[in-house]
Scaffold this active site. Sequence first.
Site, PDB file in Angstrom:
ATOM      1  N   GLU A   1       0.845  -1.184   0.000  1.00  0.00           N
ATOM      2  CA  GLU A   1       0.000   0.000   0.000  1.00  0.00           C
ATOM      3  C   GLU A   1       0.888   1.246   0.000  1.00  0.00           C
ATOM      4  OE1 GLU A   1      -2.805   0.422   3.249  1.00  0.00           O
ATOM      5  OE2 GLU A   1      -3.839   2.030   2.220  1.00  0.00           O
TER       6      GLU A   1
ATOM      7  N   GLU B   1     -10.034   3.946   6.005  1.00  0.00           N
ATOM      8  CA  GLU B   1      -9.250   4.409   7.156  1.00  0.00           C
ATOM      9  C   GLU B   1     -10.097   5.150   8.192  1.00  0.00           C
ATOM     10  OE1 GLU B   1      -6.659   3.101   7.789  1.00  0.00           O
ATOM     11  OE2 GLU B   1      -5.838   2.416   5.878  1.00  0.00           O
TER      12      GLU B   1
ATOM     13  N   HIS C   1      -6.981  -2.229  14.916  1.00  0.00           N
ATOM     14  CA  HIS C   1      -7.176  -1.479  13.673  1.00  0.00           C
ATOM     15  C   HIS C   1      -6.908  -2.366  12.449  1.00  0.00           C
ATOM     16  CE1 HIS C   1      -6.967   2.265  11.165  1.00  0.00           C
ATOM     17  NE2 HIS C   1      -6.166   1.507  10.438  1.00  0.00           N
ATOM     18  N   GLU C   2      -5.771  -3.021  12.445  1.00  0.00           N
ATOM     19  CA  GLU C   2      -5.417  -3.843  11.273  1.00  0.00           C
ATOM     20  C   GLU C   2      -6.360  -5.035  11.158  1.00  0.00           C
ATOM     21  OE1 GLU C   2      -3.551  -2.212   9.454  1.00  0.00           O
ATOM     22  OE2 GLU C   2      -2.692  -0.897  10.983  1.00  0.00           O
TER      23      GLU C   2
ATOM     24  N   GLY D   1       2.720   2.430  10.989  1.00  0.00           N
ATOM     25  CA  GLY D   1       2.481   1.600  12.172  1.00  0.00           C
ATOM     26  C   GLY D   1       2.332   0.126  11.822  1.00  0.00           C
ATOM     27  N   ALA D   2       1.470  -0.154  10.847  1.00  0.00           N
ATOM     28  CA  ALA D   2       1.219  -1.545  10.478  1.00  0.00           C
ATOM     29  C   ALA D   2       0.401  -1.589   9.200  1.00  0.00           C
ATOM     30  CB  ALA D   2       0.471  -2.268  11.595  1.00  0.00           C
ATOM     31  N   MET D   3       0.259  -2.806   8.644  1.00  0.00           N
ATOM     32  CA  MET D   3      -0.420  -2.943   7.359  1.00  0.00           C
ATOM     33  C   MET D   3      -1.298  -4.183   7.350  1.00  0.00           C
ATOM     34  SD  MET D   3      -0.950  -1.751   4.405  1.00  0.00           S
ATOM     35  CE  MET D   3      -2.160  -2.571   3.383  1.00  0.00           C
ATOM     36  N   GLU D   4      -2.518  -3.998   6.854  1.00  0.00           N
ATOM     37  CA  GLU D   4      -3.580  -4.996   6.978  1.00  0.00           C
ATOM     38  C   GLU D   4      -3.600  -6.053   5.872  1.00  0.00           C
ATOM     39  OE1 GLU D   4      -4.037  -1.686   6.193  1.00  0.00           O
ATOM     40  OE2 GLU D   4      -5.647  -1.439   4.728  1.00  0.00           O
ATOM     41  N   ASN D   5      -2.474  -6.398   5.258  1.00  0.00           N
ATOM     42  CA  ASN D   5      -2.461  -7.415   4.201  1.00  0.00           C
ATOM     43  C   ASN D   5      -3.318  -8.627   4.575  1.00  0.00           C
ATOM     44  OD1 ASN D   5      -0.131  -5.863   3.173  1.00  0.00           O
ATOM     45  ND2 ASN D   5       0.867  -6.775   4.942  1.00  0.00           N
TER      46      ASN D   5
HETATM   47  N1  TRP Z   1      -3.222   0.794   5.715  1.00  0.00           N
HETATM   48  C1  TRP Z   1      -2.266   1.058   6.762  1.00  0.00           C
HETATM   49  C2  TRP Z   1      -3.099   1.342   7.989  1.00  0.00           C
HETATM   50  O1  TRP Z   1      -3.556   2.388   8.247  1.00  0.00           O
HETATM   51  C3  TRP Z   1      -1.385   2.230   6.465  1.00  0.00           C
HETATM   52  C4  TRP Z   1      -0.037   1.945   5.922  1.00  0.00           C
HETATM   53  C5  TRP Z   1       0.854   1.037   6.381  1.00  0.00           C
HETATM   54  C6  TRP Z   1       0.642   2.633   4.880  1.00  0.00           C
HETATM   55  N2  TRP Z   1       2.018   1.149   5.680  1.00  0.00           N
HETATM   56  C7  TRP Z   1       1.904   2.098   4.761  1.00  0.00           C
HETATM   57  C8  TRP Z   1       0.290   3.657   4.042  1.00  0.00           C
HETATM   58  C9  TRP Z   1       2.834   2.583   3.842  1.00  0.00           C
HETATM   59  C10 TRP Z   1       1.188   4.135   3.105  1.00  0.00           C
HETATM   60  C11 TRP Z   1       2.444   3.605   3.004  1.00  0.00           C
HETATM   61  O2  TRP Z   1      -3.470   0.507   8.686  1.00  0.00           O
HETATM   62 ZN    ZN Z   2      -5.711   1.616   8.492  1.00  0.00          ZN
END
Ligand code: TRP
Ligand code: ZN
Length: 885
Positions: free
Chosen positions: A127, A326, A303-304, A267-271
């Site tokens: 993302e 978001e 959140h994720e 912070g983190a990513m919801e893959n």
């Molecule tokens: N979707 C992620 C969140 O809010 C956001 C995010 C994680 C992101 N890593 C990123 C956005 C890198 C841009 C680039 O939970």
């Molecule tokens: Zn998010």
Amino acid sequence: MRTEQPKMIYLKDYQAPEYLIDETHLTFELFEDHSLVHAQLVMRRNPARGAGLPPLVLDGQQLELLSVSLADQPLGAGDYQLDDNHLTLHPASASFTVDTSVRINPQTNTALEGLYKSSGMFCTQCEAEGFRKITYYLDRPDVMSKFTTTVVAEQHRYPVLLSNGNPIASGPGEDGRHWATWEDPFMKPAYLFALVAGDLWCVEDSFCTMSGRDVALRIYVEPENIDKCQHAMNSLKKSMRWDEQTYGREYDLDIFMIVAVNDFNMGAMENKGLNIFNSSAVLARAETATDAAHQRVEAIVAHEYFHNWSGNRVTCRDWFQLSLKEGFTVFRDAGFSSDMNSRTVKRIQDVAYLRTHQFAEDAGPMAHAVRPESFIEISNFYTLTVYEKGSEVVGMIHTLLGAEGFRKGSDLYFERHDGQAVTCDDFVKAMEDANGVDLTQFKRWYSQAGTPRLAVSEAYDAAAKTYSLTFRQSCPQTPDKVEKLPFVIPVELGLLDSQGAAIALRLAGEASAQGNSRVISVTEAEQTFTFVDVAERPLPSLLRGFSAPVKLSFPYDRDQLMFLMQHDSDGFNRWEAGQQLAVQVLQELIGQHQQGQALVMDQRLVTALGSVLADESLDPAMVAEMLSLPGEAYLTEISEVADVEAIHGAREFARKQLAEQLFAALLKRYQANRELSRATAYVAESEHFARRALQNIALSYLMLVGKPEVLAAAIEQFDSADNMTERLTALAVLVNSPFEAEKAQALAVFAENFKDNALVMDQWFSVQAASPLPGGLERVKALMQHPAFNIKNPNKVRALIGAFAGQNLINFHAADGSGYRFLADLVIQLNGFNPQIASRQLAPLTRWRKYDSARQALMKVELERIRASGELSSDVFEVVSKSLA
Ligand code: TRP
Ligand code: ZN
């Protein structure tokens, strides 16, 4: 790095994709100096785009194309077009496959976008538009595909091979290599793709869903962190249960994984099924993470996880709709945190944050609507406005519809749009349809940037026993020049009689009173609401719970604010009254400072906070929040022209006055709570967070008085605390004190004890970077030479440079411009290897309009210098050019 002038992208230009990708089959061969990515895309013409076979334009960046076939025919150089951002093919039928092989270089990927290496492991961040750095693709969220992924790597170095979905096969390969294949049965856009390969250990647990399915839960970390995962695991299980109970949302795969990585831009990513987290958002245990860090982990895990529905099952049509996932997901995680801890305290913290930071963004050159109309670089739009204000907008819908109506709307939204890529309008439409309401005017919150003002005046008619409130709304101009039409502003309010009791609320024309706290909707530029049967002149309590993200003004005097602090039935507004009282007192002190007068503080603030402190029936977390004076950044935001020295001087003066005059009461509450901390082992639970928050703020005040017994107490807490919450505050108060020997000793001991723990060293950097004592810039520069600092690691940059420029206003805004010069140099350097971090660190310089003309000039010089510094990333280019426009 750009090779052409970055160009603006507009929402109005949106078109559905020309082609679709039904299936995506990926094979990754990971090596030590490069990786190979083979992609087979099963594609077809998008029927929604009609007949004809236009060129197929695949996105791709920084890829070395090794081979490409179309419909199983290998293509020669003349059969396709290649530029820095695209691979263009010419399909000859409506259904076909595309096969590509590319070489990429994860080892040299410092931007942390696409496939990269962090502490020896391979990981991805796709993302928003990182997947195009992995393979040629239609890298846009409205192209959803079924992914199968095979990862091949050396067995010894990378025993763990992960991707989205379920593991379906694995086995040994040649030359000490092995492989694993993962299949994700859910259609998803490429931004939710993830891959991890590394030497990781995992903590395992399981969760039985509402329909009785067992889901395996795994948190993968580096072996030395295996003892710091339990809090995240508990948070995950609570989140899963909460989403079932609150939204009826069940998890959908057989396995849910979280992987902690040390180098991560956010912070983190919801893959899907494979969340990737900044290690700072996973790892937490008493000895190394503060209470605030524990609560942050809980909130980010939630959140994720919640994104699995609000973001993944229902995703965004295009990136202008980012707040669709978001804003909604922040609203969901805030509801979760409120249920796990104190609702009022959570609301206070969120509002303080919004008003300080989002309001500043909304008043600056990067101001944009919750759903922006245009952008140059989407990474710049992961903002406080999209996240926090977006959550407020969803919250207002909740307020207007009530909990039940909102749930009906969210049920309809998920049911109607499951598997689709949709828009903010679709979200609102579901809310409307489920409730039979019209939210047309309300939707201006999505399209109009800027923070509305709401000025309120009153009129009491004793003879008629009527009380009228007149609301006038306006919204300042923003850079987009969009004309501002009136918003729908839900105002929750109550009226207090002279005893502090609630008055029954009956509006003129109503048959009877409807409760004593209710929501009215202000929908016009000017609007009056008249309450009847009001036997005496009341005191209004307005915008309870901060029911709309506006700047409300009402001409309260200080005695009225003290009255509200005592009597308002709304906890949030009791705190708010205290804040407004403090703002008035501080602004008076700021004026005195500017006039060169001796500072004299209104004693009413001491009286008010003294009674809060003495009231042992109050939630200690509330007491701690009420004792916290509005921050310098907030005082800056509400100033016409911020006077850095006066703000700092006034606030420090007020803190010292409070400390001296409330010394005995502060000491009593400090000692009682420190005793409890000594007597009981650390517990990461709400009531203990509350108790420690009061203990720590009391210590911070006490330390301003400079008595030996307090110094002894701080050292005792530093030396013998069993947890980071107490230890770090003790360190901070020593660092901010004049006791040089004790300070040096504490810093040295702390660094020696924690030198091997990067996240703890981040805290050590932050405490020093944020210290307002003179010489801040020199301290920060010296710390950049410390062996634990590493400019390539975003957490380190945030801990040191971010804390300095964002929290140490008196040093950062030094009148000679040295802070600005330092930050500009840093941004220029960061731009060269991590544009997202460069662009974010730049934010403080974009606020130049807030300051005096001398500082404005100095800040603009630095922005100009960045602009002229050479090859700017699109990220930095956009922020710098908008700031100077
Ligand atoms: N979707 C992620 C969140 O809010 C956001 C995010 C994680 C992101 N890593 C990123 C956005 C890198 C841009 C680039 O939970
Ligand atoms: Zn998010």
